[in-house]
Design a protein around this motif. Structure first.
Motif, PDB file in Angstrom:
ATOM      1  N   GLY A 313      17.623 -12.898 -47.117  1.00 28.66           N
ATOM      2  CA  GLY A 313      18.358 -14.151 -47.002  1.00 28.66           C
ATOM      3  C   GLY A 313      17.478 -15.284 -46.507  1.00 28.66           C
ATOM      4  N   THR A 314      18.106 -16.270 -45.886  1.00 28.68           N
ATOM      5  CA  THR A 314      17.396 -17.425 -45.341  1.00 28.68           C
ATOM      6  C   THR A 314      17.756 -17.603 -43.875  1.00 28.68           C
ATOM      7  N   ASN A 315      16.898 -18.334 -43.168  1.00 32.40           N
ATOM      8  CA  ASN A 315      17.131 -18.522 -41.736  1.00 32.40           C
ATOM      9  C   ASN A 315      16.363 -19.748 -41.263  1.00 32.40           C
ATOM     10  N   ILE A 316      16.869 -20.391 -40.230  1.00 35.51           N
ATOM     11  CA  ILE A 316      16.167 -21.459 -39.537  1.00 35.51           C
ATOM     12  C   ILE A 316      16.370 -21.244 -38.038  1.00 35.51           C
ATOM     13  N   GLY A 317      15.526 -21.889 -37.235  1.00 33.00           N
ATOM     14  CA  GLY A 317      15.681 -21.742 -35.793  1.00 33.00           C
ATOM     15  C   GLY A 317      14.607 -22.494 -35.041  1.00 33.00           C
ATOM     16  N   PHE A 318      14.510 -22.209 -33.755  1.00 32.60           N
ATOM     17  CA  PHE A 318      13.505 -22.853 -32.916  1.00 32.60           C
ATOM     18  C   PHE A 318      12.975 -21.847 -31.917  1.00 32.60           C
ATOM     19  N   GLN A 319      11.831 -22.182 -31.317  1.00 30.07           N
ATOM     20  CA  GLN A 319      11.238 -21.346 -30.277  1.00 30.07           C
ATOM     21  C   GLN A 319      10.556 -22.245 -29.262  1.00 30.07           C
ATOM     22  N   PHE A 320      10.342 -21.700 -28.076  1.00 30.23           N
ATOM     23  CA  PHE A 320       9.562 -22.423 -27.070  1.00 30.23           C
ATOM     24  C   PHE A 320       8.862 -21.419 -26.176  1.00 30.23           C
ATOM     25  N   GLY A 332      -3.091 -12.286  -1.991  1.00 34.13           N
ATOM     26  CA  GLY A 332      -4.024 -11.716  -1.030  1.00 34.13           C
ATOM     27  C   GLY A 332      -5.386 -11.567  -1.667  1.00 34.13           C
ATOM     28  N   ARG A 333      -6.262 -10.904  -0.959  1.00 36.07           N
ATOM     29  CA  ARG A 333      -7.632 -10.733  -1.483  1.00 36.07           C
ATOM     30  C   ARG A 333      -7.652  -9.856  -2.726  1.00 36.07           C
ATOM     31  N   LYS A 334      -6.760  -8.855  -2.793  1.00 36.18           N
ATOM     32  CA  LYS A 334      -6.771  -7.929  -3.921  1.00 36.18           C
ATOM     33  C   LYS A 334      -5.422  -7.802  -4.629  1.00 36.18           C
ATOM     34  N   VAL A 335      -4.376  -8.460  -4.125  1.00 34.03           N
ATOM     35  CA  VAL A 335      -3.039  -8.326  -4.704  1.00 34.03           C
ATOM     36  C   VAL A 335      -2.422  -9.716  -4.856  1.00 34.03           C
ATOM     37  N   GLU A 336      -1.710  -9.923  -5.951  1.00 40.85           N
ATOM     38  CA  GLU A 336      -1.008 -11.192  -6.157  1.00 40.85           C
ATOM     39  C   GLU A 336       0.363 -10.942  -6.775  1.00 40.85           C
ATOM     40  N   LEU A 337       1.373 -11.615  -6.241  1.00 45.69           N
ATOM     41  CA  LEU A 337       2.732 -11.595  -6.788  1.00 45.69           C
ATOM     42  C   LEU A 337       3.002 -12.970  -7.374  1.00 45.69           C
ATOM     43  N   ARG A 338       3.406 -13.011  -8.644  1.00 44.15           N
ATOM     44  CA  ARG A 338       3.603 -14.301  -9.301  1.00 44.15           C
ATOM     45  C   ARG A 338       4.631 -14.181 -10.418  1.00 44.15           C
ATOM     46  N   THR A 339       5.073 -15.328 -10.891  1.00 41.32           N
ATOM     47  CA  THR A 339       5.914 -15.360 -12.080  1.00 41.32           C
ATOM     48  C   THR A 339       5.021 -15.342 -13.323  1.00 41.32           C
ATOM     49  N   THR A 340       5.607 -15.073 -14.466  1.00 38.98           N
ATOM     50  CA  THR A 340       4.822 -14.924 -15.691  1.00 38.98           C
ATOM     51  C   THR A 340       4.198 -16.245 -16.128  1.00 38.98           C
ATOM     52  N   GLU A 341       3.011 -16.140 -16.703  1.00 37.18           N
ATOM     53  CA  GLU A 341       2.319 -17.321 -17.212  1.00 37.18           C
ATOM     54  C   GLU A 341       2.904 -17.813 -18.526  1.00 37.18           C
ATOM     55  N   GLU A 342       3.696 -16.958 -19.197  1.00 38.36           N
ATOM     56  CA  GLU A 342       4.332 -17.392 -20.444  1.00 38.36           C
ATOM     57  C   GLU A 342       5.682 -16.730 -20.616  1.00 38.36           C
ATOM     58  N   PHE A 343       6.730 -17.556 -20.663  1.00 33.74           N
ATOM     59  CA  PHE A 343       8.062 -17.097 -21.053  1.00 33.74           C
ATOM     60  C   PHE A 343       8.327 -17.660 -22.444  1.00 33.74           C
ATOM     61  N   ARG A 344       8.568 -16.777 -23.399  1.00 32.63           N
ATOM     62  CA  ARG A 344       8.763 -17.186 -24.802  1.00 32.63           C
ATOM     63  C   ARG A 344      10.149 -16.756 -25.250  1.00 32.63           C
ATOM     64  N   TRP A 345      10.834 -17.682 -25.920  1.00 37.83           N
ATOM     65  CA  TRP A 345      12.183 -17.372 -26.404  1.00 37.83           C
ATOM     66  C   TRP A 345      12.383 -18.008 -27.767  1.00 37.83           C
ATOM     67  N   GLU A 346      13.075 -17.289 -28.641  1.00 39.32           N
ATOM     68  CA  GLU A 346      13.318 -17.768 -30.002  1.00 39.32           C
ATOM     69  C   GLU A 346      14.793 -17.607 -30.349  1.00 39.32           C
ATOM     70  N   TYR A 347      15.347 -18.630 -30.989  1.00 41.85           N
ATOM     71  CA  TYR A 347      16.734 -18.561 -31.431  1.00 41.85           C
ATOM     72  C   TYR A 347      16.804 -18.749 -32.933  1.00 41.85           C
ATOM     73  N   SER A 348      17.551 -17.868 -33.598  1.00 38.12           N
ATOM     74  CA  SER A 348      17.743 -17.936 -35.045  1.00 38.12           C
ATOM     75  C   SER A 348      19.191 -18.281 -35.358  1.00 38.12           C
ATOM     76  N   TYR A 349      19.371 -19.197 -36.302  1.00 40.01           N
ATOM     77  CA  TYR A 349      20.726 -19.600 -36.685  1.00 40.01           C
ATOM     78  C   TYR A 349      21.466 -18.459 -37.362  1.00 40.01           C
ATOM     79  N   ASN A 350      20.746 -17.688 -38.172  1.00 38.95           N
ATOM     80  CA  ASN A 350      21.332 -16.555 -38.880  1.00 38.95           C
ATOM     81  C   ASN A 350      21.181 -15.311 -38.020  1.00 38.95           C
ATOM     82  N   ASN A 351      22.271 -14.896 -37.371  1.00 36.58           N
ATOM     83  CA  ASN A 351      22.230 -13.729 -36.488  1.00 36.58           C
ATOM     84  C   ASN A 351      22.630 -12.429 -37.190  1.00 36.58           C
ATOM     85  N   GLU A 352      23.102 -12.533 -38.422  1.00 34.88           N
ATOM     86  CA  GLU A 352      23.640 -11.359 -39.102  1.00 34.88           C
ATOM     87  C   GLU A 352      22.613 -10.665 -39.990  1.00 34.88           C
ATOM     88  N   ASP A 353      21.838 -11.459 -40.734  1.00 35.42           N
ATOM     89  CA  ASP A 353      20.872 -10.886 -41.674  1.00 35.42           C
ATOM     90  C   ASP A 353      19.509 -10.742 -40.999  1.00 35.42           C
TER      91      ASP A 353
END
Length: 381
Positions: A313-320, A332-353
């Motif tokens: 079929g066909t589809n359109i959408g967006f991502q960021f 610390g010197r050897k350990v680091e706690l952090r959030t992700t450097e990249e959060f990626r998400w994609e939405y498709s208009y056609n959710n069925e096909d």
């Protein structure tokens, strides 16, 4: 404010240094400069003297955009470095190219640069990173329930144990699920053995083996030709995967027989930081088709629109894609706690096909990686 405090701390650290060379009005050694950068989250820091200039090798995994990491390094070094300063940022323990600190030029690495990197590459220079990575899947538009979503939080890490080779794994903690019937028990997060290589000059390869997002497991091989100062790049991807599912603490798999084979061409237009990418071939579920992406880079953020056509079929959408705030939480010197450097998400208009379906590994795709290091993007031209 937070960045200014970091620079003040780094500067104070350098003022205490005793030296081997004069930078500005202070006498500091190259080892002291390396320590100052490491203290601010830089890893694999190696500073090389070339006449009256310095070449700085480093990796900073908190930054998605290498421009920001280089600007941050310059703020730390600006009082002590000579006029000639260039950077060689690493990605996944691989040098990506050489960039002038003032962003006036970019260049491919020489054989001498590679030899220097290999001679100084130390895996002990990496911290043990713990990342917080949200995982969100959603469908919209159903009459009985307008939004169906599945939300989880992933705690994962990546170990480097050979040049360009790493192992990523972690724990996936479900938060809510109105999308499917999977339970809310904590389970193994997508886990892969990854091999990333910056081959001669403009050639890149990336192999990933393990479990992926979108309930796929198997192997994925990507290749890309992406000249650092070129507007055109070309790539190909070969993946053999199967379906897997974790339910009630048990691991279920289906036969690994779904072949995906695609090729793409991408053009960075003269319009500021806008790229067009055309991908064609066989996607998941033996679906043959093509997809056109238009991607605009806004510094640390990428926003894209796409259209697809295939046998299904066909589809359109967006991502960021963007890094998550606040970045570093604890270091610390050897350990680091952090959030992700990249959060990626994609939405498709056609959710069925299932139109031109693919999957995400634990790292960005090669085209998304090399796009960040393109000289036109770095120089803002």
């Amino acid at each position: 404010m937070r960045g200014s405090i970091r620079v003040m701390i780094a500067s104070s650290f350098l003022l205490l240094a005793l030296g081997g060379r004069v930078f500005g009005q202070e006498q500091v050694s190259l080892a002291d400069l390396e320590k100052a950068l490491y203290h601010q989250g830089f890893e694999q820091v190696h500073i090389r003297e070339r006449g009256d200039s310095l070449q700085v090798f480093f990796e900073h995994r908190e930054f998605r955009n290498p421009i920001h990491s280089m600007e941050y390094a310059s703020r730390i070094l600006e009082q002590y470095s000579p006029a000639g300063l260039s950077y060689v940022p690493l990605y996944h323990n691989q040098p990506m190219g050489e960039y002038a600190a003032d962003r006036s030029w970019t260049a491919e690495l020489t054989r001498e640069d590679y030899r220097y990197f290999k001679a100084n590459n130390k895996f002990s220079d990496y911290r043990f990173h713990i990342r917080l990575v949200p995982s969100i899947a959603a469908n919209f538009g159903y009459y009985d329930k307008p939004v169906r979503a599945k939300t989880s939080l992933i705690l994962d890490t990546r170990w480097y144990f050979m040049e360009g080779i790493s192992l990523q794994s972690g724990l996936l903690i479900p938060i809510q699920n109105s999308l499917d019937a999977q339970d809310l028990q904590p389970r193994l997060a997508p886990s892969q053995l990854s091999i990333f290589r910056h081959l001669a000059r403009s050639h890149y390869a990336f192999l990933s083996l393990g479990t992926f997002f979108n309930n796929r497991y198997g192997g994925d091989l990507q290749y890309r030709f992406a000249p650092i100062n070129g507007r055109w790049s070309f790539g190909a991807e070969l993946a053999l995967t199967g379906y897997y599912h974790i339910q009630d603490g048990k691991f279920y798999t289906e036969v690994m027989d779904d072949l995906m084979l695609t090729a793409d061409v991408e053009y960075r237009t003269p319009i500021e930081d806008v790229s067009l990418k055309l991908t064609a071939g066989q996607f998941l579920y033996e679906d043959i088709g093509a997809r056109l992406d238009m991607i605009k880079q806004f510094g640390n953020v990428d926003i894209g629109l796409f259209g697809s056509v295939s046998k299904a079929g066909t589809n359109i959408g967006f991502q960021f894609a963007f890094p998550l705030w606040p970045g570093k939480i604890l270091r610390g010197r050897k350990v680091e706690l952090r959030t992700t450097e990249e959060f990626r998400w994609e939405y498709s208009y056609n959710n069925e096909d299932l139109v031109n379906q693919s999957f995400r590994t634990g790292m960005p795709r090669l085209s998304d990686i090399t796009r960040q290091y393109n000289g036109h993007f770095i120089r803002g031209k």
